[in-house]
Write a protein that holds these residues in place. Structure first.
Motif, PDB file in Angstrom:
ATOM      1  N   LEU A 291     -85.180   8.614  -7.463  1.00 38.13           N
ATOM      2  CA  LEU A 291     -84.572   9.930  -8.109  1.00 38.13           C
ATOM      3  C   LEU A 291     -84.576   9.581  -9.418  1.00 38.13           C
ATOM      4  N   ASN A 292     -84.412   8.639 -10.124  1.00 36.04           N
ATOM      5  CA  ASN A 292     -84.902   8.297 -11.448  1.00 36.04           C
ATOM      6  C   ASN A 292     -86.009   8.376 -11.816  1.00 36.04           C
ATOM      7  N   ILE A 293     -87.197   7.843 -10.931  1.00 33.65           N
ATOM      8  CA  ILE A 293     -88.530   8.046 -11.367  1.00 33.65           C
ATOM      9  C   ILE A 293     -88.945   9.442 -11.206  1.00 33.65           C
ATOM     10  N   ALA A 294     -88.516  10.180 -10.308  1.00 31.08           N
ATOM     11  CA  ALA A 294     -88.945  11.835 -10.183  1.00 31.08           C
ATOM     12  C   ALA A 294     -88.177  12.488 -11.418  1.00 31.08           C
ATOM     13  N   GLU A 295     -86.855  12.125 -11.842  1.00 28.49           N
ATOM     14  CA  GLU A 295     -86.413  13.134 -12.962  1.00 28.49           C
ATOM     15  C   GLU A 295     -87.234  12.614 -14.179  1.00 28.49           C
ATOM     16  N   GLU A 296     -87.460  11.201 -14.473  1.00 29.90           N
ATOM     17  CA  GLU A 296     -88.272  10.815 -15.655  1.00 29.90           C
ATOM     18  C   GLU A 296     -89.661  11.631 -15.723  1.00 29.90           C
ATOM     19  N   LYS A 297     -90.208  11.833 -14.601  1.00 33.20           N
ATOM     20  CA  LYS A 297     -91.573  12.335 -14.517  1.00 33.20           C
ATOM     21  C   LYS A 297     -91.287  13.945 -14.883  1.00 33.20           C
ATOM     22  N   ASN A 298     -90.192  14.492 -14.277  1.00 34.43           N
ATOM     23  CA  ASN A 298     -89.885  15.845 -14.569  1.00 34.43           C
ATOM     24  C   ASN A 298     -89.520  16.103 -16.099  1.00 34.43           C
ATOM     25  N   SER A 299     -88.793  15.331 -16.619  1.00 37.44           N
ATOM     26  CA  SER A 299     -88.567  15.524 -18.038  1.00 37.44           C
ATOM     27  C   SER A 299     -89.719  15.387 -18.965  1.00 37.44           C
ATOM     28  N   GLU A 300     -90.619  14.602 -18.710  1.00 35.43           N
ATOM     29  CA  GLU A 300     -91.957  14.556 -19.313  1.00 35.43           C
ATOM     30  C   GLU A 300     -92.827  15.834 -19.169  1.00 35.43           C
ATOM     31  N   ALA A 301     -92.691  16.325 -17.908  1.00 34.41           N
ATOM     32  CA  ALA A 301     -93.505  17.599 -17.588  1.00 34.41           C
ATOM     33  C   ALA A 301     -93.000  18.671 -18.420  1.00 34.41           C
ATOM     34  N   ILE A 302     -91.530  18.732 -18.346  1.00 39.18           N
ATOM     35  CA  ILE A 302     -90.723  19.788 -19.313  1.00 39.18           C
ATOM     36  C   ILE A 302     -91.135  19.616 -20.796  1.00 39.18           C
ATOM     37  N   SER A 303     -91.022  18.552 -21.326  1.00 38.86           N
ATOM     38  CA  SER A 303     -91.476  18.357 -22.790  1.00 38.86           C
ATOM     39  C   SER A 303     -92.984  19.038 -22.896  1.00 38.86           C
ATOM     40  N   LYS A 304     -93.841  18.839 -21.751  1.00 43.75           N
ATOM     41  CA  LYS A 304     -95.153  19.103 -21.957  1.00 43.75           C
ATOM     42  C   LYS A 304     -95.219  20.587 -21.426  1.00 43.75           C
ATOM     43  N   ASN A 305     -94.114  21.248 -21.098  1.00 44.66           N
ATOM     44  CA  ASN A 305     -94.296  22.649 -20.562  1.00 44.66           C
ATOM     45  C   ASN A 305     -95.217  22.893 -19.384  1.00 44.66           C
ATOM     46  N   ASP A 306     -95.363  21.790 -18.514  1.00 44.22           N
ATOM     47  CA  ASP A 306     -96.236  21.688 -17.567  1.00 44.22           C
ATOM     48  C   ASP A 306     -95.429  22.013 -16.157  1.00 44.22           C
ATOM     49  N   LEU A 307     -95.314  23.338 -15.960  1.00 48.22           N
ATOM     50  CA  LEU A 307     -94.806  23.955 -14.894  1.00 48.22           C
ATOM     51  C   LEU A 307     -95.237  23.496 -13.488  1.00 48.22           C
ATOM     52  N   THR A 308     -96.543  23.211 -13.343  1.00 52.85           N
ATOM     53  CA  THR A 308     -97.191  22.871 -12.032  1.00 52.85           C
ATOM     54  C   THR A 308     -96.672  21.641 -11.679  1.00 52.85           C
ATOM     55  N   THR A 309     -96.734  20.659 -12.565  1.00 50.90           N
ATOM     56  CA  THR A 309     -96.162  19.275 -12.199  1.00 50.90           C
ATOM     57  C   THR A 309     -94.512  19.344 -11.928  1.00 50.90           C
ATOM     58  N   GLN A 310     -93.774  20.128 -12.721  1.00 50.84           N
ATOM     59  CA  GLN A 310     -92.404  20.446 -12.061  1.00 50.84           C
ATOM     60  C   GLN A 310     -92.242  20.940 -10.726  1.00 50.84           C
ATOM     61  N   ILE A 311     -93.131  21.730 -10.542  1.00 50.20           N
ATOM     62  CA  ILE A 311     -92.769  22.413  -9.157  1.00 50.20           C
ATOM     63  C   ILE A 311     -93.248  21.270  -7.977  1.00 50.20           C
TER      64      ILE A 311
END
Length: 231
Positions: free
Chosen positions: A71-91
């Motif tokens: 969960l921590n790994i996934a949230e960290e990756k999600n945070s990075e995707a948010i900072s890059k405005n990378d919606l595809t990765t967030q999804i």
């Protein structure tokens, strides 16, 4: 007390935060603290002979810890995707957030739903909760029979739940697949029927595990959850 873990978690907040995309600003996302494995309220051998020490140690320190780590790994990756405005990765990360977040939420409830025999485990509910069970299921015995029947029938891995329906102001039994969390009911009592929860001791006899686990259900904890759900 069992090793690993820190303070208790805000379960309902976590249940909401791990099942949808977090579109918070990057500056706020960066402040997110990591999830940690909660301490058990009893020792690994405290639920003997209903649940063996080996099962409890593996279930808590290995299986639950893995959900927390992932969960921590996934949230960290999600945070990075948010900072890059990378919606595809967030999804693309939503299945991992849902599965591991659900595993963390569900197990954190499960541990508190149990209690050693010498500390009140298995003592039947009383008061308003018992009256609600009688109203909605006929009797405590009928509730347990219905719960066990529905939960035994879970295909593959999943959970059996007693939940509170706020709209109908009633108790309901519901099963969930894998690590899905309850969304339309407030969880009061959850029983894990993944094989790792019982197989080392009960083998393929899931009904036997479900029959025995009521001897260590912490009805005081279920009652506290019931009272909060109605508030």
């Amino acid at each position: 007390m069992a090793p690993c873990g820190t303070s208790s978690i805000m379960l309902r907040t976590l249940a909401k935060s791990t099942t949808k995309v977090n579109f918070a600003a990057p500056s706020l996302v960066a402040l997110r603290s990591k999830h940690t494995l909660p301490d058990l309220p009893y020792d690994y051998d405290a639920l003997e002979p209903i649940i063996s020490t080996e099962i409890m140690r593996l279930h808590h320190s290995k299986h639950h810890q893995t959900y927390v780590n992932n969960l921590n790994i996934a949230e960290e990756k999600n945070s990075e995707a948010i900072s890059k405005n990378d919606l595809t990765t967030q999804i693309s990360l939503q299945p991992a957030l849902k599965f591991n977040g659900g595993g963390h939420v569900n197990h954190s409830i499960f541990w508190t739903n149990l209690a050693p025999l010498k500390e009140g485990g298995g003592e039947p509910p009383k008061g308003e909760l018992l009256e609600a069970i009688k109203r909605d299921f006929g009797s405590l015995e009928q509730f347990i029979k219905q719960f066990n029947t529905q939960t035994t029938a879970v295909q593959g891995s999943g959970w059996g739940w007693l939940g509170y329906n706020k709209a109908k102001k009633s108790l309901q039994i519901q099963t969930t697949a894998n690590q899905d969390v309850l969304t339309d009911l407030v969880p009061l009592l959850g029983v894990d029927v993944w094989e790792h929860a019982y197989y080392l001791q009960y083998k393929n006899a899931r009904p036997d595990y479900l029959t025995e686990i009521w001897k260590i259900v912490n009805w005081n904890n279920v009652t506290e959850r019931y009272n909060k759900a109605r508030a």
